[in-house]
Design a protein around this motif. Structure first.
Motif, PDB file in Angstrom:
ATOM      1  N   PHE A 236       0.836  -1.210   0.000  1.00 25.59           N
ATOM      2  CA  PHE A 236       0.000   0.000   0.000  1.00 25.59           C
ATOM      3  C   PHE A 236       0.866   1.254   0.000  1.00 25.59           C
ATOM      4  CE2 PHE A 236      -1.970   3.465   2.349  1.00 25.59           C
ATOM      5  CZ  PHE A 236      -3.177   3.622   1.672  1.00 25.59           C
ATOM      6  N   PHE A 240       0.783   4.137  -2.901  1.00 27.30           N
ATOM      7  CA  PHE A 240       0.192   5.438  -2.611  1.00 27.30           C
ATOM      8  C   PHE A 240       1.216   6.512  -2.241  1.00 27.30           C
ATOM      9  CE2 PHE A 240      -3.439   2.714  -2.517  1.00 27.30           C
ATOM     10  CZ  PHE A 240      -4.458   3.515  -3.023  1.00 27.30           C
ATOM     11  N   PHE A 243       0.782   9.006  -4.901  1.00 24.67           N
ATOM     12  CA  PHE A 243      -0.636   9.187  -5.231  1.00 24.67           C
ATOM     13  C   PHE A 243      -0.925  10.585  -5.781  1.00 24.67           C
ATOM     14  CE2 PHE A 243      -5.171   9.831  -4.004  1.00 24.67           C
ATOM     15  CZ  PHE A 243      -5.708   8.860  -4.837  1.00 24.67           C
ATOM     16  N   TYR A 246       0.167  10.528  -9.257  1.00 27.58           N
ATOM     17  CA  TYR A 246      -0.752   9.656  -9.992  1.00 27.58           C
ATOM     18  C   TYR A 246      -2.035  10.411 -10.353  1.00 27.58           C
ATOM     19  CZ  TYR A 246      -4.416   6.075 -10.457  1.00 27.58           C
ATOM     20  OH  TYR A 246      -5.507   5.335 -10.873  1.00 27.58           O
ATOM     21  N   CYS A 247      -2.549  11.164  -9.398  1.00 25.71           N
ATOM     22  CA  CYS A 247      -3.773  11.935  -9.647  1.00 25.71           C
ATOM     23  C   CYS A 247      -3.555  12.992 -10.735  1.00 25.71           C
ATOM     24  CB  CYS A 247      -4.251  12.605  -8.356  1.00 25.71           C
ATOM     25  SG  CYS A 247      -4.871  11.451  -7.119  1.00 25.71           S
ATOM     26  N   HIS A 300      -5.517  -2.356  -6.400  1.00 19.52           N
ATOM     27  CA  HIS A 300      -4.269  -2.000  -7.079  1.00 19.52           C
ATOM     28  C   HIS A 300      -4.365  -2.192  -8.590  1.00 19.52           C
ATOM     29  CE1 HIS A 300      -2.420  -1.330  -3.270  1.00 19.52           C
ATOM     30  NE2 HIS A 300      -2.468  -2.594  -2.899  1.00 19.52           N
ATOM     31  N   LEU A 316     -11.522   3.743  -4.321  1.00 22.76           N
ATOM     32  CA  LEU A 316     -10.988   4.190  -3.036  1.00 22.76           C
ATOM     33  C   LEU A 316     -12.006   4.075  -1.914  1.00 22.76           C
ATOM     34  CD1 LEU A 316      -8.943   7.330  -4.177  1.00 22.76           C
ATOM     35  CD2 LEU A 316      -8.072   5.065  -3.572  1.00 22.76           C
ATOM     36  N   SER A 362       6.665   3.416   1.160  1.00 15.05           N
ATOM     37  CA  SER A 362       6.740   4.775   0.608  1.00 15.05           C
ATOM     38  C   SER A 362       8.078   5.014  -0.078  1.00 15.05           C
ATOM     39  CB  SER A 362       6.537   5.806   1.722  1.00 15.05           C
ATOM     40  OG  SER A 362       5.244   5.676   2.286  1.00 15.05           O
ATOM     41  N   PHE A 378       1.627   0.278  -8.421  1.00 17.43           N
ATOM     42  CA  PHE A 378       0.332  -0.383  -8.271  1.00 17.43           C
ATOM     43  C   PHE A 378       0.397  -1.827  -8.782  1.00 17.43           C
ATOM     44  CE2 PHE A 378      -0.771   4.119  -8.293  1.00 17.43           C
ATOM     45  CZ  PHE A 378      -1.632   4.195  -7.212  1.00 17.43           C
TER      46      PHE A 378
END
Length: 402
Positions: A236, A240, A243, A246-247, A300, A316, A362, A378
């Motif tokens: 995870f 993320f 993230f 990614y967005c 994922h 999500l 991370s 992912f």
């Protein structure tokens, strides 16, 4: 007329739950105002990021030690004393901000002290709960605690902290100090947890920590749950960690869109706390835990494939529902199975795996995304979760007997 949940769980639980809810709001206010304070003192990105690390570092340094002390001492008194100490630390920070004498070093020290206190109070609260409610009510009690965290820390506190900082930079930290003092007073009103009938010879701290780790390792179900959680958090954390990029790059959303997707986490978490206890009763712990592993795989893969913000938001929400249901189920199972004198130490191992896994993930996620594509973390997380699911599927049958 239907009896309120808090009444069915007892007056002591009501005090414990209220104390947690109040301090959750205070924690969230500081989490929102803290970065604003650091940014007002320095423009150095490394120093701003360092403030987050300063508060997380105690979990890596002291989690196991705190668990041992929680098992040595009166857990109620630990929570009261540490919350009062955190109130004093925040009051001191408030004074330095109000008098314009605050420095980055002062902020780091206070955040480190807050994080250190958190390793004690969070562990003690988790170990204290089974002494406050009966085993058959643990799932409901944990769901209520998780819900108060989601509402107070995620929904209420973040905008409140930013708003208070705008009014005056010192106000949010004074507010948080007050919440810790109130929380300490509420916990002080809880009756003393029953004294263990079996008295054990006091050994060294290292031996006591080793005893907790050894007991956990020998319990097959809890060992599988702990390892699954730690490895899942690596997956995870890797996915993320990037993230926000990614967005922006994959989903093509603005900062507002990014905030909306973060809100989806909170919405799903709140829904999860509402159904966790009932879902576990209806379908059983085994089905809940196995379904959770499948949800992680699908999450994922779906995020790696989609380019639609609305689809990501749905994924999500579902993921967060699972995360809360899994958390309530695993926590309640652990609290029922672990002997009272070991709850602090075993809980601290879980906390170390939780934070340590996320931190390692991370770091890896940033490396993977830099070396390959933004979706690579992912895909790797999906492969990791498939492996975890295959290895944990059969051992999870033991959860039905708890």
């Amino acid at each position: 007329m239907r009896t309120p949940v808090s009444a069915r769980l007892g007056a002591d639980f009501t005090r414990l739950w209220t104390a947690a809810a109040v301090s959750n709001v205070g924690d969230g206010v500081t989490m929102a105002a803290g970065p604003l304070l650091v940014a007002s003192v320095t423009d150095d990105p490394a120093l701003v990021a360092g403030a987050v690390f300063a508060q997380q570092l105690p979990w890596l340094l002291f989690a196991l030690i705190s668990g041992a002390y929680v098992d040595r001492l009166d857990r109620r008194r630990v929570v009261v004393a540490v919350n009062l100490a955190r109130a004093v630390a925040l009051a001191a920070l408030t004074v330095t901000v109000a008098t314009d004498t605050v420095t980055v070093a002062v902020i780091y020290v206070v955040l480190f002290l807050l994080g250190t206190g958190e390793t004690l109070t969070d562990t003690a609260m988790g170990a204290l709960l089974p002494a406050v409610v009966t085993p058959d009510r643990l799932a409901s009690a944990n769901a209520r605690l998780y819900a108060s965290f989601t509402i107070g820390n995620q929904f209420v506190a973040k905008p409140l902290g930013a708003w208070l900082f705008v009014i005056s930079a010192a106000v949010p930290f004074g507010f948080d100090a007050l919440t810790f003092a109130i929380s300490a007073a509420l916990v002080a009103g809880i009756r003393r947890a029953p004294v263990l009938q079996e008295r054990r010879r006091r050994t060294s701290l290292r031996a006591e920590i080793a005893a907790g780790v050894r007991w956990l390792w020998r319990h097959r179900l809890l060992r599988i749950l702990a390892l699954s959680m730690g490895l899942s958090n690596i997956a995870f954390g890797a996915a993320f960690a990037v993230f926000v990029l990614y967005c922006r790059d994959r989903l093509g959303v603005s900062g507002v869109g990014y905030g909306f997707l973060l809100t989806a986490f909170a919405v799903g978490g709140l829904l999860g706390t509402a159904v966790a206890a009932k879902l576990t009763r209806v379908v059983g712990s085994v089905a809940v835990l196995r379904a959770g592993l499948i949800v992680e795989i699908v999450t994922h893969v779906s995020l790696a494939l989609t380019t639609k913000p609305w689809a990501a938001a749905v994924v999500l929400v579902v993921f967060s529902i699972h995360a809360m249901v899994w958390g309530v189920t695993v926590t309640s199972t652990r609290q029922r199975v672990v002997p009272p004198h070991l709850r602090g130490r075993v809980g601290s191992v879980y906390a170390l795996l939780d934070l340590g896994g996320a931190a390692l993930g991370s770091l890896l996620g940033g490396l993977f995304a830099s070396a390959w594509a933004i979706t690579t973390p992912f895909w790797i997380a999906a492969v990791v979760m498939v492996t975890i699911t295959a290895l944990a599927w059969r051992p999870l049958r033991a959860a039905g007997a708890v």
